[in-house]
Design an enzyme around this catalytic site. Sequence first.
Site, PDB file in Angstrom:
ATOM      1  N   GLU A 276       0.821  -1.214   0.000  1.00 34.19           N
ATOM      2  CA  GLU A 276       0.000   0.000   0.000  1.00 34.19           C
ATOM      3  C   GLU A 276       0.860   1.271   0.000  1.00 34.19           C
ATOM      4  O   GLU A 276       1.805   1.394   0.778  1.00 34.19           O
ATOM      5  CB  GLU A 276      -0.886  -0.038   1.249  1.00 34.19           C
ATOM      6  CG  GLU A 276      -1.686   1.203   1.532  1.00 34.19           C
ATOM      7  CD  GLU A 276      -2.285   1.168   2.924  1.00 34.19           C
ATOM      8  OE1 GLU A 276      -3.257   1.918   3.144  1.00 34.19           O
ATOM      9  OE2 GLU A 276      -1.806   0.407   3.781  1.00 34.19           O
ATOM     10  N   LYS A 348      -9.423   2.152  -2.756  1.00 38.63           N
ATOM     11  CA  LYS A 348      -9.877   1.635  -1.470  1.00 38.63           C
ATOM     12  C   LYS A 348     -11.256   2.187  -1.128  1.00 38.63           C
ATOM     13  O   LYS A 348     -11.476   3.399  -1.137  1.00 38.63           O
ATOM     14  CB  LYS A 348      -8.874   2.010  -0.374  1.00 38.63           C
ATOM     15  CG  LYS A 348      -9.182   1.393   0.985  1.00 38.63           C
ATOM     16  CD  LYS A 348      -8.134   1.813   2.006  1.00 38.63           C
ATOM     17  CE  LYS A 348      -8.422   1.165   3.366  1.00 38.63           C
ATOM     18  NZ  LYS A 348      -7.477   1.644   4.406  1.00 38.63           N
ATOM     19  N   CYS A 404      -5.093  -2.612   2.997  1.00 34.31           N
ATOM     20  CA  CYS A 404      -4.931  -2.379   4.437  1.00 34.31           C
ATOM     21  C   CYS A 404      -6.028  -3.090   5.229  1.00 34.31           C
ATOM     22  O   CYS A 404      -6.231  -4.287   5.096  1.00 34.31           O
ATOM     23  CB  CYS A 404      -4.901  -0.886   4.728  1.00 34.31           C
ATOM     24  SG  CYS A 404      -4.371  -0.475   6.406  1.00 34.31           S
TER      25      CYS A 404
END
Length: 535
Positions: A276, A348, A404
């Site tokens: 990430e 995301k 994440c």
Amino acid sequence: MYKKHFYVNLFLSFLTVLLLSFSFPSPCVSYLAWIALVPWFIIISTGYRTGLFSYLTGLLFFAFNLTWLWFVTGFGWILLALFLALFFYFFGLVIHYVRRWLRLPHLFIAPFVWVTFEYLRSFPYFGFPWFFVGHTQYLHLPLIQIADITGMYGISFLIVTVNAAIADLIEYFLFKYFPGSEIVPSILSEKRGMALRITIIVPCSLISLILTYGYFDLKGKPASPNGPDICVVQGNIPQGVKIKANKEQRKKILSKYTDLSLQAAGKKTDIIVWPETMVPGILNIDPKILNREIDNLSKESVRIITDATYANLLLGGTAIDVRDASALYFNTAFYFDRNGSYINRYDKIYLVPFGEFIPFEKWLSFFSYLVPYSVSLSGGEQRTIFELDTGKGSRNCKFGVIICYEDTVASLVRKFRKDGADFMINITNDAWFHNSSELDQHLAVMVFRAVENRTSITRAANSGISSFIAPNGEIYDYLHSKKKYKEIEGILCNKIRFENSANSWYTNHGDVFAISCVSVTAVLFLAALTKRIFA
């Protein structure tokens, strides 16, 4: 007398906090979870200040176990602990209320109520899907296979059932041999023979059933390494360096990840994965727009790597879109083919509140100092399914990406699987938390996403723990060096394992088990309320 009760309950509260804390990774003394809640249940049985000691138990537990959050925000650490303790508070009150009016044993109440509050805590932006008691058992493969039906909640239900049964047995013996004790008896405590039989038979039967299912499932669905070859890159860039990087430091970060990726040259690699936000440049816009050298260098690195390795690339970075004359920033996974051509991206969807954005920012702008970024990020709007050309003459594989903490959102992974993803890739940067237990706990959560959906998950983590997880939850490879597996650098290459089976029951139907527990809890509470009204 009251002073004595206070200190006894305080000791029992500390005992639950201690046992429960040590059952989670790390140190992950997992068997402690099977007895950790017993002291707390005894507090509830006495009825002495149940709400106070339930909240205290929750507050101490979360404050102690969320200490790794201190690396990011001390204020957020305390605030989150204060909030999450409310789930323990309401759990204790509901159990006490139902026991008081229906006089049922813990065994028939606690497992349903516990799963109810874990389920409520699982919703993004409402709770925090971390430290679920079932997570303590992530290394016990036969036990956790039931998650492909019940989700992770099935393991939590079983653990709480055992704790409740032990508490009921203690209550039974105290009521029998110490009739003057302050324990409030249930209806089974007065029916001694039946109490013993039910309290022992129910948990033993459940354990036997779940283990039998697990053993046969592991034997009947072997996972074979017949999938694509993946190489994950772990650069171990300290977060303090990354978040405040100047021009030269950004170049060094890019150079480090590029050099590590080039180690995959000559290996059979279908895709190279960066964690990430590890690309320091912006990949989705023309470098001339911002006129930054790092954007040009980042795009050149894509070409250098694909030319040397002839592998697809999945790179974690930041995307910028301009909408209505405003710049929007996204936490993004960029996908490039073997020729270095940009294919697609995934933004995301579920951002971390007060970590990546400020909820209701217009009214809560004073919390801006909590967000480690200079601007709040925007959430993605769709799940992206990427197609991987393996070049092996067989059908191309499809995969999804979770960024994440999105691996804590069970419904998101399930939807990716229903969308047709053959496997999942998790890119994360846990360097925020150094070499703390957060890294182990994060990995434990991801194990259950694999079992629930019978899919392999590969993780690329900046500081660890980069790993490969099979559809049965086995962690069959992880990056380590000389017994160290956190805060190290290197590459980890292996094959994805596929299981020859259709979508799991959980993938097809979701949290039916958890919702059923919510329904039972509601019925029990309403029954207790009705009895109180008409008593």
